[in-house]
Motif scaffolding. Structure first.
Motif, mmCIF file in Angstrom:
data_model
loop_
_atom_site.group_PDB
_atom_site.id
_atom_site.type_symbol
_atom_site.label_atom_id
_atom_site.label_comp_id
_atom_site.label_asym_id
_atom_site.label_seq_id
_atom_site.Cartn_x
_atom_site.Cartn_y
_atom_site.Cartn_z
ATOM 1 N N ARG A 24 0.838 -1.205 0.000
ATOM 2 C CA ARG A 24 0.000 0.000 0.000
ATOM 3 C C ARG A 24 0.870 1.252 0.000
ATOM 4 O O ARG A 24 0.587 2.229 -0.694
ATOM 5 C CB ARG A 24 -0.906 0.000 1.237
ATOM 6 C CG ARG A 24 -2.255 -0.648 1.007
ATOM 7 C CD ARG A 24 -3.115 -0.592 2.244
ATOM 8 N NE ARG A 24 -4.518 -0.582 1.915
ATOM 9 C CZ ARG A 24 -5.479 -1.139 2.657
ATOM 10 N NH1 ARG A 24 -5.168 -1.757 3.773
ATOM 11 N NH2 ARG A 24 -6.733 -1.072 2.280
ATOM 12 N N GLY A 32 -4.715 1.776 5.771
ATOM 13 C CA GLY A 32 -3.291 1.574 5.993
ATOM 14 C C GLY A 32 -2.897 1.867 7.429
ATOM 15 O O GLY A 32 -2.114 1.130 8.047
ATOM 16 N N GLU A 76 -2.628 4.063 -2.441
ATOM 17 C CA GLU A 76 -3.913 3.424 -2.155
ATOM 18 C C GLU A 76 -4.730 3.175 -3.416
ATOM 19 O O GLU A 76 -5.396 2.154 -3.543
ATOM 20 C CB GLU A 76 -4.707 4.301 -1.181
ATOM 21 C CG GLU A 76 -5.902 3.602 -0.565
ATOM 22 C CD GLU A 76 -5.517 2.411 0.300
ATOM 23 O OE1 GLU A 76 -6.285 1.435 0.309
ATOM 24 O OE2 GLU A 76 -4.447 2.448 0.936
#
Length: 542
Positions: A178, A280, A183
């Protein structure tokens, strides 16, 4: 196992057994947990044909499907393990797990092939669940049957770390990708990479396990012709064994399972889905708590060799039942203080006739939830992720009244109140997402670490307890079934049940009643019926 072998100190061969069994099991848990970590993305990729709340519940249900079949895997592979041997059985389960995980990374999305996508996904989850149902019992039995007397809790506690280490490894891979990809790219296609990378781990793990020999207890039974010819019948068709299966399930494993999945999975879903913490960031917070708490699996396994398995497991269940509501309340205030403040300052209520309110769950995507004011209001609040309280009105017709602090919004059938509701929520300072600048990261990690410590209490000693409860000739089969019913059904369905309870009631804490209730059940049954086992020998045939 002979007396000499039982009294032997830790040797290189013991280290090899523990390391090889643990590493292979870490790999299997890594595979299994990737799906749970990526549930939000997977709901968008494979269940986009329904409304957002239903899609997430269905994604969690597909996650739970893997747990649902684990008891059947326990029966199939447990029987093979008691007849053919421990080692070869968990080689097969590992291969099945690895192949199905790799295939998830190749699956087309709902946008590409429609309803076939979620069906194929569920099929692969079922294969994973069957494989995992045969893996754990084999690894735990294999290590325990190599362990000296008085050290089974310590030795098997390394197996107990594997679930958390597998989750930790999956978290690190997901966080790394990520961060590296961003993202947007990760959500679009990068989420497939953790599944595809598992092929490398599969090859390494299989090679390591191929170096192992069969367990000494099973070899001795086989040489003497004392292995079971019908382990399923012996384990579940004879009351003297079946009663211990039931006691193990209700008096130990069920509570252990809900504490485990609340501390490691529901906490993650709660942060990301309910408190609106960035995905995240939520992964990093959970990973930090796991890193702090994981050594305590070994500590509590070691401690159970000295004071017993029962007080530690039941103590963990009692603490969980007492602490979950205050811990999750504190987590809300620490992770998203703006949400906690808005709830206190301007609580949201939906006043409507209960007969006009649906459950807001539509598995086939045909419901629009716009026929009554109650459905329109609750659908809008659920989509916005806003907690609310229900207020019943008698004979109020199809209209509903939404109150946000002092502001009142009348909702009639067929109307669209999204804009007005959004304005009211903004006016009351309800946050669209958690503000990282206001998140008390230290306190959040501390709370999550306490949740993980409760997990280590109930899970660290459980393998040794289950191994010691059952005779060696049916051990693989007999211990695997209660473990996987407990963890597969009581635990595996926890995120789905808890989130559905939250969606149905609007109360962000409603889902906690499920793990609290099961933990109390286990505490009562365990205190009354569960024996202490830590001084038992395990080379008895039953």
């Amino acid at each position: 196992m002979t007396d000499t072998a039982a009294a032997a100190p830790l040797r290189d061969s013991h280290v090899k057994v523990i390391a090889a069994s643990s590493l292979g099991t870490v790999f299997e848990w890594y595979d299994f947990y990737l799906y749970g970590l990526l549930a939000t993305i997977i709901s968008a990729q494979f269940f986009s044909g329904v409304n957002e709340t239903t899609a997430f519940i269905l994604a969690l249900a597909a996650f739970a499907a893997g747990f649902a079949v684990r008891p059947f895997g326990a029966l199939v592979f447990g029987r093979i393990g008691d007849i053919v041997g421990r080692k070869n059985t968990f080689l097969v389960t590992m291969g099945l797990m690895g192949a199905s995980t790799f295939a998830v990374g190749l699956l087309p999305s709902y946008a590409s092939i429609g309803v076939a996508a979620p069906l194929l996904l569920v099929a692969l989850r079922l294969i994973q669940g069957l494989a995992l149902g045969g893996e754990y019992g084999g690894a735990a039995t294999y290590v325990a049957e190599h362990a000296p007397e008085g050290k089974r809790g310590l030795y098997t506690s390394f197996i107990q770390t594997t679930a958390t280490l597998g989750l930790f490894a999956a978290l690190l891979v997901v966080i790394g990708l990520r961060t590296w990809m961003g993202e947007e790219a990760f959500s679009a296609w990068g989420w497939r990479l953790p599944f595809l990378l598992s092929a490398i781990l599969l090859g390494v793990s299989l090679w390591i396990r191929l170096q192992l020999q069969e367990s000494p207890v099973f070899r001795e039974m086989k040489e003497q012709g004392k292995t079971s010819k019908a382990p399923l019948t012996e384990a579940f068709g004879r009351w003297r064994n079946l009663r211990w299966v039931l006691v193990a399930l209700l008096g130990a494993v069920a509570g252990q399972a809900v504490v485990w999945y609340t501390g490691q999975f529901y906490a993650l879903f709660y942060l990301e889905r309910i408190l609106k913490v960035d995905g995240g960031t939520a992964n990093i917070l959970i990973a930090t708590a796991l890193a702090i708490g994981t050594p305590f699996f070994i500590f509590f396994g070691w401690l159970s060799d000295r004071i017993g398995r029962k007080p530690i497991i039941l103590g963990g269940c009692a603490l969980a039942a007492a602490l979950y509501f205050p811990l999750f309340g504190a987590l809300t205030s620490a992770a998203n203080p703006a949400l906690a403040e808005a709830q206190a300052r301007a609580p949201v209520t939906v006043a409507a006739d209960p007969a006009t309110c649906s459950v807001q769950f539509d598995p086939i995507g045909n419901e629009s939830f716009d026929q009554t004011g109650c459905d329109i209001a609750k659908s809008a609040l659920a989509k916005a992720g806003i907690p609310y309280a229900n207020q019943e009105t008698a004979g109020g017709g199809a209209e509903a009244l939404v109150t946000v602090g002092e502001r009142r919004i009348e909702v009639a059938p067929g109307t669209d109140v999204a804009a007005e509701l959004t304005a009211a929520l903004e006016e009351a300072n309800y946050p669209l997402k958690a503000d990282p600048a206001r998140t008390d990261t230290v306190l959040v990690v501390a709370i999550l670490t306490v949740l993980v410590l409760l997990v280590t209490m109930v899970y660290g000693p459980i393998a040794a307890l289950l191994v010691e409860l059952f005779p060696s000739r049916i051990r693989y089969t007999a211990m695997s079934l209660p473990y996987h019913i407990g963890n597969g059904w009581f635990g595996g369905f926890l995120p789905t049940i808890a989130f559905a309870m939250v969606a149905a009631t609007g109360d962000i804490y409603a889902g906690l009643w499920y793990p609290v209730g099961v933990a109390v059940l286990t505490l009562v049954v365990g205190l009354l019926f569960l024996p202490e086992t830590f001084r038992r020998r395990i080379d008895h045939e039953g």
